[in-house]
Design a protein around this motif. Structure first.
Motif, PDB file in Angstrom:
ATOM      1  N   SER A  78       0.819  -1.211   0.000  1.00  0.00           N
ATOM      2  CA  SER A  78       0.000   0.000   0.000  1.00  0.00           C
ATOM      3  C   SER A  78       0.847   1.251   0.000  1.00  0.00           C
ATOM      4  O   SER A  78       0.310   2.347  -0.021  1.00  0.00           O
ATOM      5  CB  SER A  78      -0.913  -0.008   1.229  1.00  0.00           C
ATOM      6  N   ASN A  79       2.173   1.097   0.100  1.00  0.00           N
ATOM      7  CA  ASN A  79       3.096   2.232   0.119  1.00  0.00           C
ATOM      8  C   ASN A  79       2.888   3.112   1.340  1.00  0.00           C
ATOM      9  O   ASN A  79       3.246   4.266   1.358  1.00  0.00           O
ATOM     10  CB  ASN A  79       2.995   3.060  -1.163  1.00  0.00           C
ATOM     11  N   SER A  80       2.205   2.548   2.387  1.00  0.00           N
ATOM     12  CA  SER A  80       2.064   3.308   3.618  1.00  0.00           C
ATOM     13  C   SER A  80       3.384   3.264   4.362  1.00  0.00           C
ATOM     14  O   SER A  80       4.171   2.355   4.195  1.00  0.00           O
ATOM     15  CB  SER A  80       0.933   2.730   4.472  1.00  0.00           C
ATOM     16  N   GLY A  81       3.616   4.237   5.186  1.00  0.00           N
ATOM     17  CA  GLY A  81       4.862   4.291   5.929  1.00  0.00           C
ATOM     18  C   GLY A  81       5.946   5.057   5.205  1.00  0.00           C
ATOM     19  O   GLY A  81       7.045   5.152   5.678  1.00  0.00           O
ATOM     20  N   THR A  82       5.639   5.624   4.052  1.00  0.00           N
ATOM     21  CA  THR A  82       6.646   6.396   3.332  1.00  0.00           C
ATOM     22  C   THR A  82       6.596   7.860   3.724  1.00  0.00           C
ATOM     23  O   THR A  82       7.330   8.659   3.193  1.00  0.00           O
ATOM     24  CB  THR A  82       6.451   6.284   1.803  1.00  0.00           C
ATOM     25  N   GLY A  83       5.672   8.196   4.643  1.00  0.00           N
ATOM     26  CA  GLY A  83       5.588   9.574   5.091  1.00  0.00           C
ATOM     27  C   GLY A  83       5.075  10.500   4.008  1.00  0.00           C
ATOM     28  O   GLY A  83       5.296  11.682   4.047  1.00  0.00           O
ATOM     29  N   GLY A  84       4.389   9.957   3.020  1.00  0.00           N
ATOM     30  CA  GLY A  84       3.850  10.762   1.952  1.00  0.00           C
ATOM     31  C   GLY A  84       4.864  11.169   0.918  1.00  0.00           C
ATOM     32  O   GLY A  84       4.549  11.903   0.003  1.00  0.00           O
ATOM     33  N   SER A  85       6.099  10.716   1.063  1.00  0.00           N
ATOM     34  CA  SER A  85       7.108  11.090   0.074  1.00  0.00           C
ATOM     35  C   SER A  85       6.882  10.321  -1.208  1.00  0.00           C
ATOM     36  O   SER A  85       6.408   9.196  -1.199  1.00  0.00           O
ATOM     37  CB  SER A  85       8.514  10.828   0.607  1.00  0.00           C
ATOM     38  N   LYS A  86       7.241  10.945  -2.288  1.00  0.00           N
ATOM     39  CA  LYS A  86       7.062  10.335  -3.599  1.00  0.00           C
ATOM     40  C   LYS A  86       8.203   9.364  -3.867  1.00  0.00           C
ATOM     41  O   LYS A  86       9.364   9.750  -3.814  1.00  0.00           O
ATOM     42  CB  LYS A  86       7.043  11.430  -4.665  1.00  0.00           C
ATOM     43  N   PRO A  87       7.897   8.074  -4.141  1.00  0.00           N
ATOM     44  CA  PRO A  87       8.964   7.126  -4.429  1.00  0.00           C
ATOM     45  C   PRO A  87       9.602   7.422  -5.783  1.00  0.00           C
ATOM     46  O   PRO A  87       8.987   8.060  -6.638  1.00  0.00           O
ATOM     47  CB  PRO A  87       8.257   5.766  -4.433  1.00  0.00           C
ATOM     48  N   ALA A  88      10.826   6.956  -5.957  1.00  0.00           N
ATOM     49  CA  ALA A  88      11.505   7.118  -7.247  1.00  0.00           C
ATOM     50  C   ALA A  88      10.711   6.402  -8.319  1.00  0.00           C
ATOM     51  O   ALA A  88      10.161   5.330  -8.086  1.00  0.00           O
ATOM     52  CB  ALA A  88      12.919   6.539  -7.162  1.00  0.00           C
ATOM     53  N   THR A  89      10.632   6.977  -9.476  1.00  0.00           N
ATOM     54  CA  THR A  89       9.899   6.365 -10.573  1.00  0.00           C
ATOM     55  C   THR A  89      10.818   5.398 -11.293  1.00  0.00           C
ATOM     56  O   THR A  89      11.620   5.784 -12.120  1.00  0.00           O
ATOM     57  CB  THR A  89       9.385   7.445 -11.554  1.00  0.00           C
ATOM     58  N   THR A  90      10.707   4.135 -10.932  1.00  0.00           N
ATOM     59  CA  THR A  90      11.603   3.136 -11.483  1.00  0.00           C
ATOM     60  C   THR A  90      10.897   2.144 -12.386  1.00  0.00           C
ATOM     61  O   THR A  90      11.548   1.350 -13.032  1.00  0.00           O
ATOM     62  CB  THR A  90      12.310   2.356 -10.360  1.00  0.00           C
ATOM     63  N   GLY A  91       9.563   2.142 -12.402  1.00  0.00           N
ATOM     64  CA  GLY A  91       8.836   1.227 -13.270  1.00  0.00           C
ATOM     65  C   GLY A  91       8.587  -0.126 -12.632  1.00  0.00           C
ATOM     66  O   GLY A  91       7.732  -0.859 -13.054  1.00  0.00           O
ATOM     67  N   THR A  92       9.339  -0.476 -11.596  1.00  0.00           N
ATOM     68  CA  THR A  92       9.120  -1.712 -10.859  1.00  0.00           C
ATOM     69  C   THR A  92       9.192  -1.383  -9.378  1.00  0.00           C
ATOM     70  O   THR A  92       9.822  -0.401  -8.988  1.00  0.00           O
ATOM     71  CB  THR A  92      10.184  -2.785 -11.194  1.00  0.00           C
ATOM     72  N   PRO A  93       8.551  -2.203  -8.555  1.00  0.00           N
ATOM     73  CA  PRO A  93       8.596  -1.903  -7.130  1.00  0.00           C
ATOM     74  C   PRO A  93      10.006  -2.056  -6.582  1.00  0.00           C
ATOM     75  O   PRO A  93      10.789  -2.863  -7.071  1.00  0.00           O
ATOM     76  CB  PRO A  93       7.660  -2.959  -6.527  1.00  0.00           C
ATOM     77  N   SER A  94      10.314  -1.265  -5.566  1.00  0.00           N
ATOM     78  CA  SER A  94      11.622  -1.372  -4.928  1.00  0.00           C
ATOM     79  C   SER A  94      11.675  -2.662  -4.128  1.00  0.00           C
ATOM     80  O   SER A  94      10.767  -2.944  -3.352  1.00  0.00           O
ATOM     81  CB  SER A  94      11.852  -0.186  -3.992  1.00  0.00           C
ATOM     82  N   PRO A  95      12.724  -3.437  -4.301  1.00  0.00           N
ATOM     83  CA  PRO A  95      12.842  -4.668  -3.531  1.00  0.00           C
ATOM     84  C   PRO A  95      13.043  -4.363  -2.056  1.00  0.00           C
ATOM     85  O   PRO A  95      13.677  -3.368  -1.709  1.00  0.00           O
ATOM     86  CB  PRO A  95      14.055  -5.369  -4.124  1.00  0.00           C
ATOM     87  N   THR A  96      12.495  -5.213  -1.196  1.00  0.00           N
ATOM     88  CA  THR A  96      12.576  -4.946   0.233  1.00  0.00           C
ATOM     89  C   THR A  96      13.536  -5.864   0.968  1.00  0.00           C
ATOM     90  O   THR A  96      14.004  -5.518   2.033  1.00  0.00           O
ATOM     91  CB  THR A  96      11.183  -5.052   0.877  1.00  0.00           C
ATOM     92  N   THR A  97      13.830  -7.013   0.417  1.00  0.00           N
ATOM     93  CA  THR A  97      14.760  -7.918   1.086  1.00  0.00           C
ATOM     94  C   THR A  97      16.044  -8.030   0.277  1.00  0.00           C
ATOM     95  O   THR A  97      16.075  -7.702  -0.908  1.00  0.00           O
ATOM     96  CB  THR A  97      14.165  -9.329   1.244  1.00  0.00           C
ATOM     97  N   ARG A  98      17.076  -8.526   0.947  1.00  0.00           N
ATOM     98  CA  ARG A  98      18.361  -8.701   0.266  1.00  0.00           C
ATOM     99  C   ARG A  98      18.206  -9.634  -0.932  1.00  0.00           C
ATOM    100  O   ARG A  98      18.723  -9.352  -2.010  1.00  0.00           O
ATOM    101  CB  ARG A  98      19.381  -9.257   1.248  1.00  0.00           C
ATOM    102  N   ALA A  99      17.491 -10.731  -0.756  1.00  0.00           N
ATOM    103  CA  ALA A  99      17.307 -11.688  -1.850  1.00  0.00           C
ATOM    104  C   ALA A  99      16.571 -11.047  -3.024  1.00  0.00           C
ATOM    105  O   ALA A  99      16.915 -11.293  -4.184  1.00  0.00           O
ATOM    106  CB  ALA A  99      16.552 -12.923  -1.365  1.00  0.00           C
ATOM    107  N   GLU A 100      15.577 -10.222  -2.739  1.00  0.00           N
ATOM    108  CA  GLU A 100      14.853  -9.532  -3.815  1.00  0.00           C
ATOM    109  C   GLU A 100      15.761  -8.557  -4.547  1.00  0.00           C
ATOM    110  O   GLU A 100      15.740  -8.472  -5.771  1.00  0.00           O
ATOM    111  CB  GLU A 100      13.630  -8.798  -3.254  1.00  0.00           C
TER     112      GLU A 100
END
Length: 142
Positions: free
Chosen positions: A25-47
């Motif tokens: 849901s992209n909650s927890g980003t403090g309302g900041s705009k994420p970088a426009t990368t076209g794919t979601p940012s990976p959250t784990t080291r393996a990802e």
């Protein structure tokens, strides 16, 4: 057999990334705009590692393709240099030490090094995507 295991691991990783992208849901980003990368940012080291290695698959290298371990050594160093305020030019011009992607028996042409850098930044420190791509565009490299 090794290729089958690698392909299976990539398939699992991609399905995990897809599921994560669909359910986040992209909650927890403090309302900041994420970088426009076209794919979601990976959250784990393996990802992160999987996304980076997958993105590097179509990048040609001179002599031989480096091992995944050789490639995975670069993104954390690139992100640290970017955290310190350094430019792509600084990292790749020798000012950054060993930050240009090259080994003893493999290397990359500059355009492919740029592509590898973008893949690494996208996976490991996407907050710098806009700055890195802007710098590469200024030099005509992207």
């Amino acid at each position: 057999m090794r290729h089958t295991v690698t392909r299976a691991a990539v398939a699992v990783l991609l399905s995990t990334l897809t599921a994560t992208a669909c359910g986040s849901s992209n909650s927890g980003t403090g309302g900041s705009k994420p970088a426009t990368t076209g794919t979601p940012s990976p959250t784990t080291r393996a990802e992160r590692e999987g996304q980076y290695i997958l993105a590097s698959q179509d990048i040609p290298f001179t002599s031989r393709r480096p091992s995944n371990d050789e490639l995975l050594a670069y993104p954390p160093k690139w992100c640290a240099a970017l955290d310190d305020g350094h430019s792509v030019e600084w990292m790749f011009s020798g000012g950054g030490g060993d930050l240009y992607p090259i080994g003893l028996d493999w290397g990359t042409k500059e355009a492919n090094a740029d592509r590898l850098l973008i893949a690494g930044v996208k996976a490991y420190c996407p907050k710098y995507m806009d700055a890195v791509t802007a710098e590469l565009r200024e030099t005509g490299a992207y």
